[in-house]
Design a protein around this motif. Structure first.
Motif, PDB file in Angstrom:
ATOM      1  N   UNK A   3       2.281   3.430  -7.448  1.00 60.71           N
ATOM      2  CA  UNK A   3       2.724   3.630  -6.231  1.00 60.71           C
ATOM      3  C   UNK A   3       2.841   5.178  -5.521  1.00 60.71           C
ATOM      4  N   UNK A   4       2.337   5.623  -7.116  1.00 56.27           N
ATOM      5  CA  UNK A   4       1.709   6.800  -7.119  1.00 56.27           C
ATOM      6  C   UNK A   4       0.376   6.766  -5.730  1.00 56.27           C
ATOM      7  N   UNK A   5      -0.430   5.586  -6.115  1.00 52.97           N
ATOM      8  CA  UNK A   5      -1.705   5.446  -5.387  1.00 52.97           C
ATOM      9  C   UNK A   5      -1.781   5.450  -4.461  1.00 52.97           C
ATOM     10  N   UNK A   6      -0.352   4.220  -3.840  1.00 56.97           N
ATOM     11  CA  UNK A   6      -0.398   4.354  -2.280  1.00 56.97           C
ATOM     12  C   UNK A   6       0.230   5.291  -1.567  1.00 56.97           C
ATOM     13  N   UNK A  42      -5.220   1.139 -18.012  1.00 60.74           N
ATOM     14  CA  UNK A  42      -6.788   1.018 -17.509  1.00 60.74           C
ATOM     15  C   UNK A  42      -6.729   0.251 -16.633  1.00 60.74           C
ATOM     16  N   UNK A  43      -6.206  -1.063 -16.442  1.00 63.63           N
ATOM     17  CA  UNK A  43      -6.694  -1.817 -15.578  1.00 63.63           C
ATOM     18  C   UNK A  43      -6.291  -1.821 -14.576  1.00 63.63           C
ATOM     19  N   UNK A  44      -4.461  -1.069 -13.935  1.00 65.13           N
ATOM     20  CA  UNK A  44      -4.550  -1.399 -12.583  1.00 65.13           C
ATOM     21  C   UNK A  44      -4.867   0.181 -12.335  1.00 65.13           C
ATOM     22  N   UNK A  45      -5.417   1.121 -12.799  1.00 63.14           N
ATOM     23  CA  UNK A  45      -5.388   2.361 -12.578  1.00 63.14           C
ATOM     24  C   UNK A  45      -7.121   1.687 -12.335  1.00 63.14           C
ATOM     25  N   UNK A  73       3.482  -0.792 -12.225  1.00 62.25           N
ATOM     26  CA  UNK A  73       4.281  -0.186 -10.717  1.00 62.25           C
ATOM     27  C   UNK A  73       4.038   1.149 -10.258  1.00 62.25           C
ATOM     28  N   UNK A  74       4.606   1.836 -11.336  1.00 61.75           N
ATOM     29  CA  UNK A  74       3.710   3.340 -11.050  1.00 61.75           C
ATOM     30  C   UNK A  74       2.592   3.985 -10.634  1.00 61.75           C
ATOM     31  N   UNK A  84     -11.288   1.560  -7.580  1.00 63.88           N
ATOM     32  CA  UNK A  84     -12.354   0.352  -6.660  1.00 63.88           C
ATOM     33  C   UNK A  84     -11.810   0.054  -5.428  1.00 63.88           C
ATOM     34  N   UNK A  85     -10.469  -0.020  -5.156  1.00 63.73           N
ATOM     35  CA  UNK A  85      -9.900  -0.882  -3.566  1.00 63.73           C
ATOM     36  C   UNK A  85     -10.450   0.666  -3.196  1.00 63.73           C
ATOM     37  N   UNK A  86     -10.182   2.563  -3.629  1.00 58.03           N
ATOM     38  CA  UNK A  86     -10.333   3.144  -2.727  1.00 58.03           C
ATOM     39  C   UNK A  86     -11.979   3.968  -2.305  1.00 58.03           C
TER      40      UNK A  86
END
Length: 338
Positions: free
Chosen positions: A292-295, A98-101, A288-289, A106-108
């Motif tokens: 990776x998917x976001x980036x 939840x947190x990383x996603x 990390x996945x 928010x960054x996007x």
């Protein structure tokens, strides 16, 4: 007359003495039996307390079953491992999902994607071979299957089971366990091939440090805007992802084998350690996945095309992987899509 009275008195005193002695002989064993019974009960209570104290401490006893740890009723390592798993590992997994996603969402929304400064050129440069694409997607699908089913196995009882019936939940957890176990061999084989094949491209260079300092050129505001750091075939973020996958993929594979095969007959302490290491490695890989998917997709304009067709736009190559692009131009290995 006096003598007769004296004799009667003596006889009565003797009879009374005999009666007292008889009562003493009768009651003494009774008192002794009561005292012995009380001592035995006290000893029994003390013995039971010592027994359960030893059982709770994990001390072995005797069992006709000669299997490993069969003579241990309560395994201390198992209980302590369960506490660690429920207290720390489960919240960490929830935070990773939840947190990383949420952080990248928010960054996007604030930053937007990293646009190509010169736009799309229309010229497509070969970046990945067909074998690379097959390896990537086989590993990616098996890895995502394991991650999703692993999340259900570890956290499903908290966010899913309370809202579905017992029958549905039983089917979900059974399918998750089946899919998790049978996708793991596919992941391990494809992971090993990917590590061997791509490792030469993942060595860190000095210019990778600058990539981290300017956040890869993905920020569209402030002093970092428009900064496009040098990068080889793989940028510093991709290299970090690769080595995370290599290290924790190995950890997950080894501990997974230990957990799946009951014929190994491992000590309970080692099994619990394997479970905790497996969960911790999975948590790190999941975090990390997501990054990776976001980036590779929404944060990088034109990035997803690389892993779909194997080709990337020439302007994308020169902006995000300029060192590699200059190298293939210089040595004549640059190939365009016909």
């Amino acid at each position: 007359m006096l003598t007769l009275t004296l004799n009667k008195s003596l006889r009565r005193m003797f009879a009374l003495l005999v009666l007292c002695m008889g009562l003493g002989l009768v009651t003494s064993p009774v008192y002794a039996a009561d005292e012995q019974s009380s001592q035995q009960q006290a000893k029994s209570k003390t013995s039971d307390a010592d027994l359960w104290r030893a059982v709770k401490a994990g001390e072995p006893g005797y069992s006709t079953d000669k299997g490993l740890d069969a003579d241990v009723l309560i395994n201390v390592a198992g209980n302590e491992g369960k506490v660690l798993r429920n207290t720390y590992l489960k919240p960490a997994l929830g935070l990773a999902v939840v947190g990383v996603f949420a952080a990248f969402l928010v960054f996007y929304l604030v930053n937007g994607p990293s646009k190509l400064s010169k736009g799309f050129s229309g010229k497509m440069v070969l970046r990945w071979s067909k074998s690379d694409l097959w390896l990537h997607w086989i590993m990616a699908i098996s890895c995502l299957t394991m991650m999703l089913t692993g999340i259900v196995i570890m956290l499903g009882r908290h966010f899913l089971a309370p809202y579905v019936g017992d029958g549905i939940w039983a089917g979900i957890i059974a399918f998750s366990k089946f899919a998790h176990d049978w996708s793991s061999p596919i992941f391990m084989v494809s992971w090993l091939l990917c590590v061997i094949k791509w490792m030469p491209l993942q060595t860190f260079k000095m210019y990778d440090l600058k990539w981290f300092l300017v956040v890869g050129g993905y920020i569209n505001f402030g002093p970092f805007k428009g900064k496009h750091p040098d990068s080889g075939f793989a940028n510093a973020g991709e290299k970090m992802w690769f080595w995370t996958l290599a290290i924790f993929g190995l950890s997950i594979s080894i501990t997974g084998i230990m957990l799946v095969f009951p014929t190994l007959d491992l000590p309970r302490e080692l099994s619990m350690l394997a479970l905790l290491v497996h969960g911790l490695s999975a948590t790190i890989l999941i975090a990390f996945t997501i990054v990776h998917i976001w980036m590779a997709t929404v944060l990088s304009e034109g990035g997803m095309e690389c892993m779909v067709s194997g080709y990337c736009d020439e302007n994308w190559a020169s902006q995000h992987h300029n060192v590699w692009y200059d190298e293939i131009k210089a040595d004549g290995s640059l190939k365009y899509k016909e």
